[in-house]
Structure formats: structure tokens, C-alpha cells
Motif scaffolding. Sequence first.
Motif, PDB file in Angstrom:
ATOM      1  N   GLY A   1     -56.786  -6.626 -62.413  1.00 42.77           N
ATOM      2  CA  GLY A   1     -57.978  -6.086 -61.780  1.00 42.77           C
ATOM      3  C   GLY A   1     -57.758  -5.950 -60.284  1.00 42.77           C
ATOM      4  N   GLU A   2     -58.607  -5.172 -59.649  1.00 37.85           N
ATOM      5  CA  GLU A   2     -58.520  -4.990 -58.204  1.00 37.85           C
ATOM      6  C   GLU A   2     -59.089  -6.215 -57.493  1.00 37.85           C
ATOM      7  OE1 GLU A   2     -59.064  -0.236 -57.639  1.00 37.85           O
ATOM      8  OE2 GLU A   2     -60.767  -1.306 -58.489  1.00 37.85           O
TER       9      GLU A   2
ATOM     10  N   THR B   1     -52.735 -10.350 -61.601  1.00 34.73           N
ATOM     11  CA  THR B   1     -52.118  -9.244 -60.868  1.00 34.73           C
ATOM     12  C   THR B   1     -53.054  -8.046 -60.759  1.00 34.73           C
ATOM     13  OG1 THR B   1     -50.184  -7.782 -60.796  1.00 34.73           O
ATOM     14  CG2 THR B   1     -51.019  -8.343 -62.971  1.00 34.73           C
ATOM     15  N   HIS B   2     -52.829  -7.252 -59.729  1.00 36.26           N
ATOM     16  CA  HIS B   2     -53.529  -5.965 -59.606  1.00 36.26           C
ATOM     17  C   HIS B   2     -52.637  -4.834 -60.123  1.00 36.26           C
ATOM     18  CE1 HIS B   2     -50.896  -6.058 -56.102  1.00 36.26           C
ATOM     19  NE2 HIS B   2     -50.926  -4.737 -56.151  1.00 36.26           N
ATOM     20  N   ASP B   3     -51.409  -5.170 -60.472  1.00 32.77           N
ATOM     21  CA  ASP B   3     -50.374  -4.185 -60.813  1.00 32.77           C
ATOM     22  C   ASP B   3     -50.302  -3.990 -62.333  1.00 32.77           C
ATOM     23  OD1 ASP B   3     -48.044  -2.737 -61.239  1.00 32.77           O
ATOM     24  OD2 ASP B   3     -46.891  -3.801 -59.715  1.00 32.77           O
TER      25      ASP B   3
ATOM     26  N   ASN C   1     -54.185   5.523 -64.144  1.00 31.44           N
ATOM     27  CA  ASN C   1     -53.989   6.788 -63.411  1.00 31.44           C
ATOM     28  C   ASN C   1     -53.573   6.567 -61.967  1.00 31.44           C
ATOM     29  OD1 ASN C   1     -54.623   8.386 -65.616  1.00 31.44           O
ATOM     30  ND2 ASN C   1     -56.808   8.449 -65.137  1.00 31.44           N
ATOM     31  N   ASP C   2     -53.906   5.380 -61.424  1.00 28.76           N
ATOM     32  CA  ASP C   2     -53.547   5.082 -60.036  1.00 28.76           C
ATOM     33  C   ASP C   2     -52.091   4.659 -59.869  1.00 28.76           C
ATOM     34  OD1 ASP C   2     -56.052   5.698 -59.153  1.00 28.76           O
ATOM     35  OD2 ASP C   2     -56.768   3.629 -59.039  1.00 28.76           O
TER      36      ASP C   2
ATOM     37  N   HIS D   1     -42.343  11.398 -61.954  1.00 27.35           N
ATOM     38  CA  HIS D   1     -42.123  12.831 -62.147  1.00 27.35           C
ATOM     39  C   HIS D   1     -43.316  13.687 -61.723  1.00 27.35           C
ATOM     40  CE1 HIS D   1     -38.366  12.021 -64.152  1.00 27.35           C
ATOM     41  NE2 HIS D   1     -38.974  11.195 -64.998  1.00 27.35           N
ATOM     42  N   SER D   2     -44.297  13.046 -61.071  1.00 26.43           N
ATOM     43  CA  SER D   2     -45.438  13.837 -60.609  1.00 26.43           C
ATOM     44  C   SER D   2     -44.989  14.790 -59.491  1.00 26.43           C
ATOM     45  CB  SER D   2     -46.539  12.918 -60.069  1.00 26.43           C
ATOM     46  OG  SER D   2     -47.100  12.147 -61.117  1.00 26.43           O
ATOM     47  N   PRO D   3     -45.474  16.015 -59.503  1.00 28.19           N
ATOM     48  CA  PRO D   3     -45.091  16.942 -58.426  1.00 28.19           C
ATOM     49  C   PRO D   3     -45.704  16.516 -57.110  1.00 28.19           C
ATOM     50  CG  PRO D   3     -46.814  17.891 -59.818  1.00 28.19           C
ATOM     51  CD  PRO D   3     -46.388  16.629 -60.497  1.00 28.19           C
TER      52      PRO D   3
END
Length: 266
Positions: free
Chosen positions: A44-45, A210-212, A254-255, A260-262
Motif C-alpha cells: 500500500g501507499e 512494502t509500497h512496491d 498501472n503505476d 517496453h512502454s513508449p
Amino acid sequence: MAMGKVLISGRHLTKVYGTGNRKKAAVDDVSFDFHEGEIISIVGESGSGKTTLAKMIMGLLKESGGAIEYDGKPRQMKRYRERKAYWKDIQAIFQDPFSSFNVFHRVEKLLVDCIKLQGLKLNKDEEYAKMKEACSFVNLKFEELYNKYPFELSGGQMQRLMIARIFMLHPKVLIADEPTSMVDACSRSTILDMLLKLRDENRMTIVFITHDVGLAYYVSDTICIMEHGRIVEAGRAEEVIHHAEHPYTKQLINDVPKIHSPWVLD
């Protein structure tokens, strides 16, 4: 690795701060079952309640409501001997290794204290051999650490010393609160490998805070996602990551940067 019996469980745990209209639940009606030999990540954040929950499991914070069971029995923490017995089985590694050391004590005292906590009666040669073995496990040379103070070591060395301490104590449960966030990438990988090796050799239950979410997926059998003091999604790591249902879980995934993201240019 096949999981064993339920080792530690929580039922409807709540931790409330403040009074009256200023009340805030840092942990809000959380329940869980953690098994022997299982690796669990609580993700979690900042402000999600994960560290508060970890401190409650450790017995460093008293719950406002609910209960914790350990090894099938209600946890007893009122008497000193009860707390000592519990902390012999349940240990922690924290984000900042320097906060875990008394800066006025040399490194070897940390390791000698582990021997005393176990109640072992060893002579000086036996103590030395045990400390040397623990340092060797984490790729440190005890001879190079002997007579040094914590501030003379790097963050990576300090965190590995904390793992050497865990190696000596052989706890049944390890709470690892962001144990790699203050070390470099090389040390991070080494520390994770050491913790996984401890789990494999001792069937230790490890709870990562962890936040990761990427780290959680890499190391965990089970992932629990926390938001605003509640566990909003939990399950096998593959299921939670590949078939996320809760919007907050999807947001965390998603964060994570995609290789491979452009590139997006303004």
C-alpha cells in the motif's frame, strides 16, 4: 514451497488514534491468516496502515479492537516473560537499519545480545564462532567488523548485519518493513536473496511491508493490498497481480513503470 499450519492470525483488528470527532482508524477491521513458511507482502501507499498493522503484529502497538492469535492460541503480552517469549519467535527488520542500533555500542554487542536472548551459555571462543558464522551467511567478514561502531558501516552492511541477527535468532516470523528501500540496487537484490534463503532453510514466515507491488509479486506467495486501513484485496500473488479486481490494486499495478512502454514527450 508447501505452506504449513496457520502460525499467526488476526481477527477484526482495529487501531484508532484520537478521540471524539478527531478519531481516525489507521487500521480498520483487518483479518488475516499467515502460514508457516509463507511469504506475505502487505502492499500500500504511505498512510495505508501497513506499518501500523506490522507494529500491531509485532506487539509494539496495542490494538484498539480485535485479537491476534499465535500458534493457535490467543497472544499473551501482559507480562514481561510473555513478551520476551513472543519476541523470541517474532522479529523485525526495519527500513532504516541505523535506527535499530545503539550508536554507542560496538557491532559485536548486537550479536552477543542475540546469544543472550536465546539463553545460550557459551564461552568466548564459541561466541566468536557463532558470530563469525552469522556474518559469513550475509557475506560479511566478522574480523573486519569487530570493534567498529554502527556509524562506521554503510547502510548495506548494516542491513546485512540485521539479517545476520535474524540468522542467529531463528525466529518463526520475520516482519520486514521496507528492508531494501534505503540501499542501492545491488544490495537490494542480495538482501532479498538472503531473506528468501532464510525462509527456505528455516521454514520462516516472512511478512514484507512494502509500497512496491513489483517487489511483492517477485517474492510473495500471498499479497494483501491495503488502502485507508483496510485490506481491500488479498490472495495468491499471481491471482492478485494478473486478475486484480479492486480499483486501488489496478492503480498500483498501472503505476509500475513498464520497460517496453513508449516514451511520451511533451
